[in-house]
Structures are given as C-alpha cells and as structure tokens.
Design an enzyme around this catalytic site. Sequence first.
Site, PDB file in Angstrom:
ATOM      1  CE  LYS A  74      63.624  10.020 -13.951  1.00  0.00           C
ATOM      2  NZ  LYS A  74      63.961   9.120 -14.253  1.00  0.00           N
ATOM      3  CB  THR A  75      55.894  12.815 -13.767  1.00  0.00           C
ATOM      4  OG1 THR A  75      57.440  12.870 -14.488  1.00  0.00           O
ATOM      5  CG2 THR A  75      54.977  13.878 -13.757  1.00  0.00           C
TER       6      THR A  75
ATOM      7  CG  ASP B  68      61.202  15.661 -16.620  1.00  0.00           C
ATOM      8  OD1 ASP B  68      61.892  14.830 -15.674  1.00  0.00           O
ATOM      9  OD2 ASP B  68      59.780  14.788 -17.816  1.00  0.00           O
TER      10      ASP B  68
ATOM     11  CB  THR C  95      67.217  10.054 -17.412  1.00  0.00           C
ATOM     12  OG1 THR C  95      67.696  11.439 -18.307  1.00  0.00           O
ATOM     13  CG2 THR C  95      65.966  10.104 -17.538  1.00  0.00           C
TER      14      THR C  95
ATOM     15  NE  ARG D  21      56.815   7.755 -20.109  1.00  0.00           N
ATOM     16  CZ  ARG D  21      57.759   8.606 -19.633  1.00  0.00           C
ATOM     17  NH1 ARG D  21      59.229   8.143 -20.655  1.00  0.00           N
ATOM     18  NH2 ARG D  21      58.047   9.620 -18.860  1.00  0.00           N
TER      19      ARG D  21
END
Length: 354
Positions: free
Chosen positions: A82-83, A127, A176, A235
């Site tokens: 997302k980032t 975030d 999330t 990740r």
Amino acid sequence: MSIIADDNTNKKVDINAKNPVIKPEAVEYDRNFENSIRPKSFDSYIGQSALKEALKITIEAAKKREKPLDHLLFYGPPGLGKTTLAGVIAEQMGVEIKITSAPALERPRDIIGILMSLKGGEILFIDEIHRLNKVAEEILYPAMEDFYLDMTTGKSQTVKTLRIPLPKFTLIGATTKAGELSGPLRDRFGIIHRLEFYTEEELAQVIKRTAGILEIEISDDGALAIARRSRGTPRIANRLIKRVSDYALVKYDGAVNEKIANKALDVLSIDEYGLDNTDRGLLTAIIEKYNGGPVGIETLAAALGEDSRTLEDVCEPFLLQAGLLQRTPRGRKATPAAYRHLGYRNAVEQQNLF
Ligand code: ADE
C-alpha cells in the site's frame, strides 16, 4: 466542527513543532531495506494488475484536468504494497509525498501541522488510518472536503474562529481494517481499492527483482520455492530471500536454487504453506486447548502470550485466505484443512482424544 488550537491551551499551533512525518533516521533497519527495494514506477511494481490499470487511468485524467487526484483509500492485509503504491502514484503525478501513520497523529497539532506543511498537489499518506482519533478525524473532514481548517482561539466570550485555507492536496489512506473506519471518513474518499494477495508467480518475480538489486544469484525454481512459502505477501517474500541467501552463503557458495531454498526455509521453520511458529501455535492452540473452537481472539492471545492485534492483523488474514481458519460470531475455529495440515486426525476423532 471547530477546533481549539493546541489541546485547549489557546497557544498558537506551531507547525514546526515535533513534525509527525516519519523521519528517515528514525525508522528501523527493516524499513530502510524495504525502501531501498521499493519499486518507483508502475512498470517495476509487480502484481495488483487490475488496480494498477485503474490507477493509471485516474492519474491520466487528473493530469489532463490539471487537478490533484481524488482522495484514495487502500485496504487489505499488511505487506501487500500500500505504501509502495502511494509512492508510485506520487512519482507518476510528479509530486512530493509526506508519509505518516495514524498513531503518530495523537494531538490536534500533529495533524494540523502536517496539513499546513503541504503544498498544492502534494500527497499525504496516512497509514493505519483506522486508528485515527476522533479529534484528528474531525480536523480532516473539512480539510479533505473543502480544503480548509477551522481553528478557534480564546475562551467562551472571546472565542474567535479562524478559517485557514489549505492547498489542494490528495490524502491517501491505508488500512488493514476498512470495517473499522468511521462512515463519514470512508465517505470522503473518492476512490477505494482493495489490495489482493499475490500469486506464486508474481511473488517469484518480486523475489527475482529483489535478488537482482541485492546481487543474489537465484534460479527460477529457487525463486518459486521461496514464493510458495511467502503467504501471498511481497514483504514476507523479500524478508525470506535475504534469510535464504544468508543460508546459501554460509552452507554453500551463495547461489540459491530450489533445494537450498527449501532447506533454508525448513531451518527457519517455515512450512509448505508459509506458516511460521506463531501461525502454527495459533491453530494448534485452537485445536488442542479449545477443541477446534470457536474461541475468542482475546482468549487465544492470552493463551499464546501474544498481542491480539498482531494475531488479528498479521496472522489471521492469510490463515483465513488459506482456508485454515474460520471466523464465526462466536470466535475462531480451526478448519478440517488446518487439522490435516498440522497432522491431526479429523475434528471429531481429535475431540474424542482430548
Ligand atoms: N517489493 C514489494 N512489493 C513489490 C511489488 N509489488 N513489486 C515489486 N517489488 C516489490
């Protein structure tokens, strides 16, 4: 709503005070590693193809209109990019991005300071936006909708309202837990997108790209072996390639192939589904201590000595997606697939054993 400046102390807001933007030197090593391998363009961003196509159109249209992008909300499990995607969008728009997270915006002056530091067209990335407190949320509403801040100074009779215009900016929120966002905040995002888990082939491409940047030699089947155990999450894939490469370097000549990758992952206790000890501990506890469930997340967290948020945010999304865990109104249940995967008999036979 109007806001009493600076926690009701009537002091002017000092926008240079404690800047809540995450500073590079303050972030831990892992974040630096993530940043160094982050793709900067849509071409190098692997996966999420439907989302990428939709975003490219949105960006083109905004550029043609010479207007900032609508506010965007990305939701989905952690580690799916997302980032990274927000950074790609900023790059494509040719604007700066300021990155922060909701827990860093504790006091009114944190969010006010960051909003006032924005320049026209810039992107503010928040975030974990579901963790924003009520006051910060209410500061954001007029800022997002009409680009102004309402601030009041003084007390009762002498109260003055100051309307401060803001440059037109784009807010990109990431969460999330889209369900935990308040309705009014969710409604202020023009574009809402869900990020999906990655396929094994996409993860293998991510792994090969990262291996290239880190100068790690890896075969196609080696990349696929790591991808299979990366829980659909880049990740995790990027962390595993480093650990596998360490193993390959110490035990062999540094090059990673399928056999070495599998051996290294076995040593790391990452199983064929990509589950680690915490995931297996969670499922085992449900099966052995609670007869397969249902059991509440807080009870489980206490039994495992884990933080319930970690279990919910980090472990559960993939276990649910993999069909190993079920969420019911009465709590979590282990599925027949979880029993099979962990080598137990089926639920009924197992219950008779305890
Ligand atoms: N690293 C993390 N996420 C990635 C992605 N989607 N594409 C390429 N590299 C990545």
